[in-house]
Enzyme design. Sequence first.
Site, PDB file in Angstrom:
ATOM      1  N   TRP A  79      -3.440  -2.384  -1.421  1.00 32.88           N
ATOM      2  CA  TRP A  79      -3.294  -4.147  -1.692  1.00 32.88           C
ATOM      3  C   TRP A  79      -3.654  -5.045  -0.473  1.00 32.88           C
ATOM      4  O   TRP A  79      -3.712  -4.677   0.299  1.00 32.88           O
ATOM      5  CB  TRP A  79      -1.307  -4.477  -1.667  1.00 32.88           C
ATOM      6  CG  TRP A  79      -1.182  -5.926  -2.299  1.00 32.88           C
ATOM      7  CD1 TRP A  79      -0.254  -6.102  -2.947  1.00 32.88           C
ATOM      8  CD2 TRP A  79      -0.803  -6.653  -1.671  1.00 32.88           C
ATOM      9  NE1 TRP A  79      -0.658  -6.924  -3.862  1.00 32.88           N
ATOM     10  CE2 TRP A  79      -0.030  -7.263  -2.415  1.00 32.88           C
ATOM     11  CE3 TRP A  79      -1.287  -7.133  -0.001  1.00 32.88           C
ATOM     12  CZ2 TRP A  79      -0.076  -9.080  -2.444  1.00 32.88           C
ATOM     13  CZ3 TRP A  79      -0.291  -7.961  -0.515  1.00 32.88           C
ATOM     14  CH2 TRP A  79      -0.185  -9.238  -0.804  1.00 32.88           C
ATOM     15  N   ARG A  84       4.768  -0.180  -6.598  1.00 33.03           N
ATOM     16  CA  ARG A  84       4.707  -0.895  -5.200  1.00 33.03           C
ATOM     17  C   ARG A  84       4.312  -2.096  -4.865  1.00 33.03           C
ATOM     18  O   ARG A  84       3.675  -2.350  -4.024  1.00 33.03           O
ATOM     19  CB  ARG A  84       4.875   0.009  -4.113  1.00 33.03           C
ATOM     20  CG  ARG A  84       5.819   0.736  -3.480  1.00 33.03           C
ATOM     21  CD  ARG A  84       6.317   1.800  -2.613  1.00 33.03           C
ATOM     22  NE  ARG A  84       6.603   0.188  -1.486  1.00 33.03           N
ATOM     23  CZ  ARG A  84       7.636   0.739  -0.676  1.00 33.03           C
ATOM     24  NH1 ARG A  84       9.089   1.624  -0.680  1.00 33.03           N
ATOM     25  NH2 ARG A  84       8.283  -0.044  -0.026  1.00 33.03           N
ATOM     26  N   CYS A 137       0.437  -1.177  -0.410  1.00 29.84           N
ATOM     27  CA  CYS A 137      -0.075  -0.151  -0.106  1.00 29.84           C
ATOM     28  C   CYS A 137       1.184   1.228   0.465  1.00 29.84           C
ATOM     29  O   CYS A 137       1.786   0.897   0.540  1.00 29.84           O
ATOM     30  CB  CYS A 137      -0.966  -0.117   1.490  1.00 29.84           C
ATOM     31  SG  CYS A 137      -1.881  -1.756   1.158  1.00 29.84           S
ATOM     32  N   LYS A 177      13.492 -15.001 -10.922  1.00 28.83           N
ATOM     33  CA  LYS A 177      13.444 -14.125 -11.844  1.00 28.83           C
ATOM     34  C   LYS A 177      12.728 -14.841 -13.380  1.00 28.83           C
ATOM     35  O   LYS A 177      11.567 -14.099 -13.671  1.00 28.83           O
ATOM     36  CB  LYS A 177      14.620 -13.553 -12.314  1.00 28.83           C
ATOM     37  CG  LYS A 177      15.551 -12.294 -13.022  1.00 28.83           C
ATOM     38  CD  LYS A 177      15.901 -11.165 -12.068  1.00 28.83           C
ATOM     39  CE  LYS A 177      14.850 -11.656 -10.248  1.00 28.83           C
ATOM     40  NZ  LYS A 177      15.512 -11.197  -9.381  1.00 28.83           N
ATOM     41  N   GLU A 203      18.387 -17.430  -8.582  1.00 26.27           N
ATOM     42  CA  GLU A 203      17.859 -16.219  -8.641  1.00 26.27           C
ATOM     43  C   GLU A 203      17.224 -16.396 -10.045  1.00 26.27           C
ATOM     44  O   GLU A 203      16.469 -15.878 -10.189  1.00 26.27           O
ATOM     45  CB  GLU A 203      19.220 -15.540  -8.713  1.00 26.27           C
ATOM     46  CG  GLU A 203      18.911 -14.209  -8.993  1.00 26.27           C
ATOM     47  CD  GLU A 203      18.277 -13.143  -8.982  1.00 26.27           C
ATOM     48  OE1 GLU A 203      17.368 -13.556  -7.343  1.00 26.27           O
ATOM     49  OE2 GLU A 203      17.903 -12.240  -9.078  1.00 26.27           O
ATOM     50  N   LYS A 229       6.330  -4.548  -4.619  1.00 25.81           N
ATOM     51  CA  LYS A 229       8.107  -4.366  -4.958  1.00 25.81           C
ATOM     52  C   LYS A 229       8.755  -4.299  -3.304  1.00 25.81           C
ATOM     53  O   LYS A 229       9.623  -5.265  -4.121  1.00 25.81           O
ATOM     54  CB  LYS A 229       7.571  -2.615  -5.380  1.00 25.81           C
ATOM     55  CG  LYS A 229      10.250  -2.709  -5.822  1.00 25.81           C
ATOM     56  CD  LYS A 229      10.581  -3.354  -6.668  1.00 25.81           C
ATOM     57  CE  LYS A 229      11.904  -2.879  -6.242  1.00 25.81           C
ATOM     58  NZ  LYS A 229      12.639  -4.083  -7.369  1.00 25.81           N
ATOM     59  N   ASN A 280      -1.751   2.556   5.584  1.00 26.41           N
ATOM     60  CA  ASN A 280      -0.918   1.038   5.383  1.00 26.41           C
ATOM     61  C   ASN A 280       0.211   0.706   6.908  1.00 26.41           C
ATOM     62  O   ASN A 280       0.015   1.202   8.044  1.00 26.41           O
ATOM     63  CB  ASN A 280       1.313   1.523   4.908  1.00 26.41           C
ATOM     64  CG  ASN A 280       0.752   2.491   3.845  1.00 26.41           C
ATOM     65  OD1 ASN A 280      -0.961   2.756   3.116  1.00 26.41           O
ATOM     66  ND2 ASN A 280       1.603   2.676   3.646  1.00 26.41           N
ATOM     67  N   GLY A 281      -0.072  -0.964   6.732  1.00 31.88           N
ATOM     68  CA  GLY A 281       0.045  -1.507   7.569  1.00 31.88           C
ATOM     69  C   GLY A 281      -1.413  -2.809   8.173  1.00 31.88           C
ATOM     70  O   GLY A 281      -2.600  -2.729   7.668  1.00 31.88           O
ATOM     71  N   HIS A 315      18.970 -36.551  -7.679  1.00 29.72           N
ATOM     72  CA  HIS A 315      18.099 -37.319  -6.222  1.00 29.72           C
ATOM     73  C   HIS A 315      16.129 -36.518  -6.121  1.00 29.72           C
ATOM     74  O   HIS A 315      15.378 -36.402  -5.295  1.00 29.72           O
ATOM     75  CB  HIS A 315      18.904 -36.496  -5.037  1.00 29.72           C
ATOM     76  CG  HIS A 315      20.419 -36.304  -4.943  1.00 29.72           C
ATOM     77  ND1 HIS A 315      20.549 -37.516  -3.803  1.00 29.72           N
ATOM     78  CD2 HIS A 315      21.216 -35.571  -5.530  1.00 29.72           C
ATOM     79  CE1 HIS A 315      21.550 -37.928  -4.015  1.00 29.72           C
ATOM     80  NE2 HIS A 315      22.548 -36.452  -5.125  1.00 29.72           N
ATOM     81  N   GLU A 370       8.897 -14.811 -12.002  1.00 25.20           N
ATOM     82  CA  GLU A 370       8.297 -13.249 -11.629  1.00 25.20           C
ATOM     83  C   GLU A 370       7.533 -12.520 -12.396  1.00 25.20           C
ATOM     84  O   GLU A 370       7.035 -12.368 -12.659  1.00 25.20           O
ATOM     85  CB  GLU A 370       8.688 -12.966 -10.601  1.00 25.20           C
ATOM     86  CG  GLU A 370      10.212 -12.579 -10.624  1.00 25.20           C
ATOM     87  CD  GLU A 370      10.864 -11.655  -9.073  1.00 25.20           C
ATOM     88  OE1 GLU A 370      10.229 -11.171  -8.707  1.00 25.20           O
ATOM     89  OE2 GLU A 370      11.799 -11.240  -9.544  1.00 25.20           O
TER      90      GLU A 370
HETATM   91  O1  M6R Z   1      13.405  -5.406  -0.787  1.00 26.26           O
HETATM   92  P1  M6R Z   1      13.821  -6.311  -0.484  1.00 26.26           P
HETATM   93  O2  M6R Z   1      15.240  -6.452  -1.225  1.00 26.26           O
HETATM   94  O3  M6R Z   1      13.587  -6.906   1.172  1.00 26.26           O
HETATM   95  O4  M6R Z   1      13.232  -7.562  -1.409  1.00 26.26           O
HETATM   96  C1  M6R Z   1      12.990  -9.135  -0.781  1.00 26.26           C
HETATM   97  C2  M6R Z   1      12.169  -9.811  -1.788  1.00 26.26           C
HETATM   98  O5  M6R Z   1      11.118  -8.993  -1.983  1.00 26.26           O
HETATM   99  C3  M6R Z   1      12.714  -9.408  -3.471  1.00 26.26           C
HETATM  100  O6  M6R Z   1      13.870  -9.670  -3.730  1.00 26.26           O
HETATM  101  C4  M6R Z   1      11.692 -10.259  -4.567  1.00 26.26           C
HETATM  102  O7  M6R Z   1      11.884 -11.443  -4.164  1.00 26.26           O
HETATM  103  C5  M6R Z   1      11.831  -9.372  -5.558  1.00 26.26           C
HETATM  104  N1  M6R Z   1      10.726  -9.520  -6.746  1.00 26.26           N
HETATM  105  C6  M6R Z   1      12.906 -10.574  -6.228  1.00 26.26           C
HETATM  106  O8  M6R Z   1      12.918 -10.084  -8.244  1.00 26.26           O
END
Ligand code: M6R
Length: 605
Positions: A70, A27, A2, A481, A477, A600, A96-97, A500, A484
């Site tokens: 959100w 965000r 949010c 990527k 990673e 984000k 927010n929260g 395994h 997502e």
């Molecule tokens: O802001 P942060 O680095 O704490 O965020 C952590 C994860 O939410 C962030 O890396 C997320 O996995 C990304 N979408 C990856 O691309």
Amino acid sequence: MCGIVGYTGSKNAVPILISGLKALEYRGYDSAGIHIVNVGTIKRTGKVAELEKSLPAAIDGTTGVGHTRWATHGPPTEANAHPHADSARIIALVHNGIIENYAELKAALVQEGIVFASETDTEVLAQLIGKEFSIKKDLESAVRAALSKVRGTYGILVAAEREPGKLVAAKLGSPLMLGIAEDGYHVASDASAILPYTRTVIYLEDGEMATVTKEGYRIEADAGPVQKKIEELEWGVEEIQKMGYEHFMLKEILEIPEVITNTLRGRLLSDSAILGGLRDVLPRILKAKRIIITGCGSAYYSGLIGEMLIEEFAGIPAEVELASELRYRRFTMNPKEAVLIAVSQSGETLDTLEAVKEAKKHGMLTLGIVNVVGSSIARATDAGVYNHAGPEIGVASTKAFISQLAVFVLIALLLGRNRELSKIEGERLVTELRQLPELARSALSLRPQIESIAATFRSTRDAYFLGRKWHCPIAYEGALKLKEISYVHAEGYGAGEMKHGPIALIDPDFLSVILAPRDSVYEKTKSNMQEIRARGGRLLALTTQGNESDLFSLADAVLSVPLTHEALQPLLTAIPLQLFAYEMARLRALPIDQPRNLAKSVTVE
Ligand code: M6R
């Protein structure tokens, strides 16, 4: 997730709120709304553009609040969108929260005959503030009285028709800052909403409340008025704009060489590193018997490489824990002998922040590797290192991930040179580090090749990413990527894990992306390729320059990045994987910068 914006001053608040909400779009959100004092409230589901389209032509007012939501409590509907009002509509609130005891508070208010218009926890707080404001003389007293009844986290901003030029902001566990401009005052949960208007800000701390009018502001905590430090935002407004690029993600990947330079700037000696943020705590870190690294998502994966770097160069035992797990675990080590490193681009990830708080409660020294200056994790940790990667707007972490790796190299180098790392090895690392921006540029030049490889694999439904040693975390990673951004089902494994279980899925439709630089585990990784080939699986190999011909017969496609020090190689191999995810998503015409269901910064648990 949010986002909050607010303005009171001499200008029309409407365009300021709308531009602030647009700046917060990255965000993640599903509905948005604004309230202009003594004019009214407008809310819409979907994009801020929908809200903007539905505004009456002549809407005007100099004080207002806005929000991107959100959904947590109740689906994304107009009724559940913020701002929320009390039944008498004397106040408007954005929040927010999460109000944890909202159900019991709501039950009591319903008993009193109050009728609720939404399913949200926020409306409970709006009703409480409205009720208090009907008996208290000023808005801040009403907000304070209402907040004393709630349990949970909040960043809130409240406006009232009875006190038209005033905004009241309060914070507990959710970021809020005040922007000081010539024509008035801004309030926002994220600097990007304020940046086009002013770079002069004040960060609110937990437990503080700000009363903001057109003439000035006052900040109070429980103990009374607080004198706050006025700070300057270091980011420029062009950094939060696309500057002609199709997507923020692409712009941010292409910025990587410059980001590495910025992360290293002023921090390299001929054989070691200087990290001003760690100077005071260095003796304590050097005495540590264990370093615990924590983070979520890509930040966690960078921690997996950080763990290896610290063990390899500094010889200090290190371990990595998901922040969302660490915070619930029993801390068994002697807190005086352990150091926590929290990694977070945004500095606002709730689980990471809570893990920091938990470690502090146990008396542990806490450090942050954070990109956003002044963010909650940066403020909560005892010391730390900023990434200096500039704002990252695309949901996928790209340049920030690379800068996290660079910071870990610097930390390992600094600790190593103060322990057992030889001068010669220190010099070698520094020499290779200095070359990285140029080598990253060369990795970026693979883009046209990656575009055509992505076209070949565009209809892939499943993919493995496999790597060993330094490249096991890069495999995780790479898979994150791809999934997502392009919604392709992808899983990352240490290549040795293949036999395994995962190998059972290999067939001619299954893609495996193999990270096979010419390093100390190359031959073993190559064996994994042969095993996949033998089962008819499709293979995309990522190796180092000069080694391509060794893999042509095994893989459907081969990409190569420049060879560097084995421990620095992940900073280069991650780049083509980011570009591959990007191109796959682009070919599928997906919303790359704001993929479905993602935000984000993850500020809820
Ligand atoms: O802001 P942060 O680095 O704490 O965020 C952590 C994860 O939410 C962030 O890396 C997320 O996995 C990304 N979408 C990856 O691309």
